[in-house]
Design an enzyme around this catalytic site. Structure first.
Site, mmCIF file in Angstrom:
data_model
loop_
_atom_site.group_PDB
_atom_site.id
_atom_site.type_symbol
_atom_site.label_atom_id
_atom_site.label_comp_id
_atom_site.label_asym_id
_atom_site.label_seq_id
_atom_site.Cartn_x
_atom_site.Cartn_y
_atom_site.Cartn_z
ATOM 1 N N GLY A 18 3.918 4.605 2.075
ATOM 2 C CA GLY A 18 3.358 4.413 3.419
ATOM 3 C C GLY A 18 3.665 2.981 3.837
ATOM 4 O O GLY A 18 3.463 2.035 3.067
ATOM 5 N N ALA A 19 4.166 2.856 5.080
ATOM 6 C CA ALA A 19 4.676 1.556 5.515
ATOM 7 C C ALA A 19 3.640 0.435 5.425
ATOM 8 O O ALA A 19 3.952 -0.686 5.004
ATOM 9 C CB ALA A 19 5.194 1.690 6.939
ATOM 10 N N ARG A 57 13.084 -1.079 -0.159
ATOM 11 C CA ARG A 57 13.117 0.082 0.736
ATOM 12 C C ARG A 57 13.691 -0.376 2.074
ATOM 13 O O ARG A 57 13.069 -1.145 2.796
ATOM 14 C CB ARG A 57 11.699 0.663 0.919
ATOM 15 C CG ARG A 57 11.132 1.174 -0.407
ATOM 16 C CD ARG A 57 10.114 2.260 -0.240
ATOM 17 N NE ARG A 57 10.641 3.474 0.310
ATOM 18 C CZ ARG A 57 9.864 4.464 0.772
ATOM 19 N NH1 ARG A 57 8.550 4.339 0.747
ATOM 20 N NH2 ARG A 57 10.408 5.557 1.256
ATOM 21 N N CYS A 116 3.373 14.354 5.839
ATOM 22 C CA CYS A 116 3.448 13.196 4.943
ATOM 23 C C CYS A 116 2.087 12.499 4.797
ATOM 24 O O CYS A 116 1.042 13.105 5.073
ATOM 25 C CB CYS A 116 4.522 12.204 5.394
ATOM 26 S SG CYS A 116 4.971 11.017 4.099
ATOM 27 N N ASP A 185 7.512 4.843 10.234
ATOM 28 C CA ASP A 185 8.022 3.727 9.433
ATOM 29 C C ASP A 185 8.690 2.714 10.333
ATOM 30 O O ASP A 185 8.614 1.512 10.080
ATOM 31 C CB ASP A 185 8.997 4.254 8.369
ATOM 32 C CG ASP A 185 8.222 4.907 7.250
ATOM 33 O OD1 ASP A 185 7.847 4.205 6.311
ATOM 34 O OD2 ASP A 185 7.925 6.107 7.359
ATOM 35 N N ASN A 195 10.421 8.432 10.737
ATOM 36 C CA ASN A 195 9.310 8.773 9.837
ATOM 37 C C ASN A 195 9.810 9.761 8.789
ATOM 38 O O ASN A 195 10.972 10.191 8.811
ATOM 39 C CB ASN A 195 8.131 9.351 10.638
ATOM 40 C CG ASN A 195 6.852 9.386 9.819
ATOM 41 O OD1 ASN A 195 6.434 8.368 9.250
ATOM 42 N ND2 ASN A 195 6.217 10.524 9.712
ATOM 43 N N LYS A 196 8.935 10.109 7.868
ATOM 44 C CA LYS A 196 9.293 10.963 6.723
ATOM 45 C C LYS A 196 10.140 12.162 7.129
ATOM 46 O O LYS A 196 9.872 12.803 8.151
ATOM 47 C CB LYS A 196 7.996 11.419 6.044
ATOM 48 C CG LYS A 196 8.151 12.321 4.865
ATOM 49 C CD LYS A 196 9.046 11.765 3.777
ATOM 50 C CE LYS A 196 8.604 10.413 3.269
ATOM 51 N NZ LYS A 196 9.643 9.747 2.437
ATOM 52 N N LYS A 221 5.572 -1.769 13.285
ATOM 53 C CA LYS A 221 6.600 -0.761 13.015
ATOM 54 C C LYS A 221 7.773 -0.902 13.980
ATOM 55 O O LYS A 221 8.819 -0.292 13.772
ATOM 56 C CB LYS A 221 6.018 0.657 13.115
ATOM 57 C CG LYS A 221 4.743 0.877 12.318
ATOM 58 C CD LYS A 221 4.963 0.818 10.845
ATOM 59 C CE LYS A 221 3.711 0.957 10.008
ATOM 60 N NZ LYS A 221 3.039 2.226 10.072
HETATM 61 C C1 RUB Z 1 5.540 7.522 4.356
HETATM 62 C C2 RUB Z 1 5.615 7.862 5.797
HETATM 63 C C3 RUB Z 1 4.427 7.469 6.643
HETATM 64 C C4 RUB Z 1 4.711 6.101 7.278
HETATM 65 C C5 RUB Z 1 3.475 5.521 7.960
HETATM 66 O O1 RUB Z 1 6.796 7.629 3.713
HETATM 67 O O2 RUB Z 1 6.584 8.374 6.303
HETATM 68 O O3 RUB Z 1 4.230 8.374 7.676
HETATM 69 O O4 RUB Z 1 5.137 5.186 6.281
HETATM 70 O O5 RUB Z 1 2.498 5.231 6.989
HETATM 71 P P1 RUB Z 1 6.908 7.200 2.167
HETATM 72 P P2 RUB Z 1 1.319 4.190 7.327
HETATM 73 O O6 RUB Z 1 5.959 8.074 1.402
HETATM 74 O O7 RUB Z 1 8.353 7.428 1.843
HETATM 75 O O8 RUB Z 1 6.548 5.728 2.076
HETATM 76 O O9 RUB Z 1 0.683 4.696 8.566
HETATM 77 O O10 RUB Z 1 0.425 4.251 6.120
HETATM 78 O O11 RUB Z 1 1.953 2.839 7.519
#
Ligand code: RUB
Length: 315
Positions: A18-19, A57, A116, A185, A195-196, A221
């Site tokens: 998660g970003a 990443r 995701c 992301d 995004n994912k 983002k």
């Molecule tokens: C995670 C993903 C999330 C974004 C946003 O991909 O796609 O939707 O990162 O996350 P991965 P957040 O599992 O490959 O990191 O809202 O927590 O920043």
């Protein structure tokens, strides 16, 4: 293993995912390095870890934003540690605002579908629940690494009703959904949402069934390098995450981690500066947060793309 190298490895292996979590974990690594450094060797030590982190990443502008911020605050160890505290506070504050704004868009009595694991989406849904709204959430499992399970566990812990389905059931469940919501992301200067993998396919299904699609994402983002003509890099991960390659000798196994949803499929981006259509979001970020020093961000972006072992810290 050294604590800093462990954070780097955890980010690369998606043990941190998660970003937002990735950006915060990167800051934690920098904090440890700063604490171990003196004012004399601070710059050199921090620069080294910043490069190793940036390589972990490639599709993570939020982490890049945190790391460029770090590079701007290297005048002394104390100044850097204070700056990291401030940045972390801002990230958490942004998340609270997004949760408040987003919760107002959650339909009471409705069905929400997500993909995701986004901590931002979970915050929005938790806030809606706190406000007394009642709703159910369809969560796709998110192959190949099943981040949907994390989402399901978070929502269940908050007392939210969860229906857990395979990714390819998204079309069926989209038909009865009132809202499709994901995190992001990266958001490009022309309003595309990264995004994912699978997010865009579900956005097409949402469009087919007139289900509004909102993206909950902080302004971190927004990826400024895209304004300078660099395309967003789509991370391609190890094929063995998808299938054991020895089972399919000769097959080209691909594992892109993200896809890109065009702005016309996105109804709005829920950010800490408000909810805006993806077409105007970049302009709103520039207006409210100022224009970032592109040269600085491009330099880090290029370092992250440069040759060398991904995410290994030279000692
Ligand atoms: C995670 C993903 C999330 C974004 C946003 O991909 O796609 O939707 O990162 O996350 P991965 P957040 O599992 O490959 O990191 O809202 O927590 O920043």
């Amino acid at each position: 293993m050294d604590e800093v190298q462990k954070i780097i490895d955890d980010i690369r292996a998606l043990r941190v995912q998660g970003a937002k979590n990735v950006a915060l974990a990167a800051l934690k690594a920098v904090r440890i390095v700063a604490e171990r450094s003196s004012d004399d060797d601070l710059r050199e030590n921090v620069r080294r870890v910043v490069v190793a982190l940036a390589k972990t990443r490639p599709t993570e502008p939020a982490m890049r934003d945190a790391l460029t911020y770090v590079l701007r605050h290297l005048s002394s160890k104390d100044a850097l540690l204070e700056a990291i505290d401030r940045y972390e506070d801002e990230v958490l504050d942004a998340e609270k605002k997004i949760a408040d704004y987003g919760a107002r868009r959650v339909p009471d009595g409705g069905t929400i579908i997500t993909h995701c694991h986004s901590t931002t989406v979970v915050s929005v849904l938790r806030r809606a629940k706190e406000l007394g709204k009642s709703f159910r959430v369809v969560v796709t499992e998110t192959r190949p690494l099943y981040q949907g399970k994390l989402t399901a566990k978070d929502l269940l812990a908050a007392g939210i009703h969860v229906t857990y389905v395979v990714d390819s059931a998204a079309y069926i469940f989209m038909q009865d959904a009132d809202l499709y919501i994901t995190g992001a992301d990266a958001i490009t200067s022309d309003g595309y949402v990264v995004n994912k993998i699978g997010t865009a396919l579900m956005a097409v299904a949402a469009d087919r069934f007139n289900v509004p699609y909102y993206v909950a994402a902080s302004t971190l983002k927004y990826d400024p390098v895209t304004a300078a003509g660099f395309p967003e890099i789509i991370e391609e991960r190890d094929p063995s995450e998808v299938v054991d390659p020895s089972e399919l000798p000769g097959a080209d196994i691909r594992n892109p981690a993200f896809d890109v949803t065009p702005p016309d499929l996105v109804d709005g981006i829920i950010s800490e500066i408000g909810i805006y259509s993806p077409q105007i979001f970049p302009a709103m970020v520039a207006q409210q947060k100022g224009v970032s020093d592109l040269e600085e961000v491009i330099a880090l972006f290029n370092l992250a793309r440069s040759r060398g072992s991904a995410g290994q810290q030279d000692s």
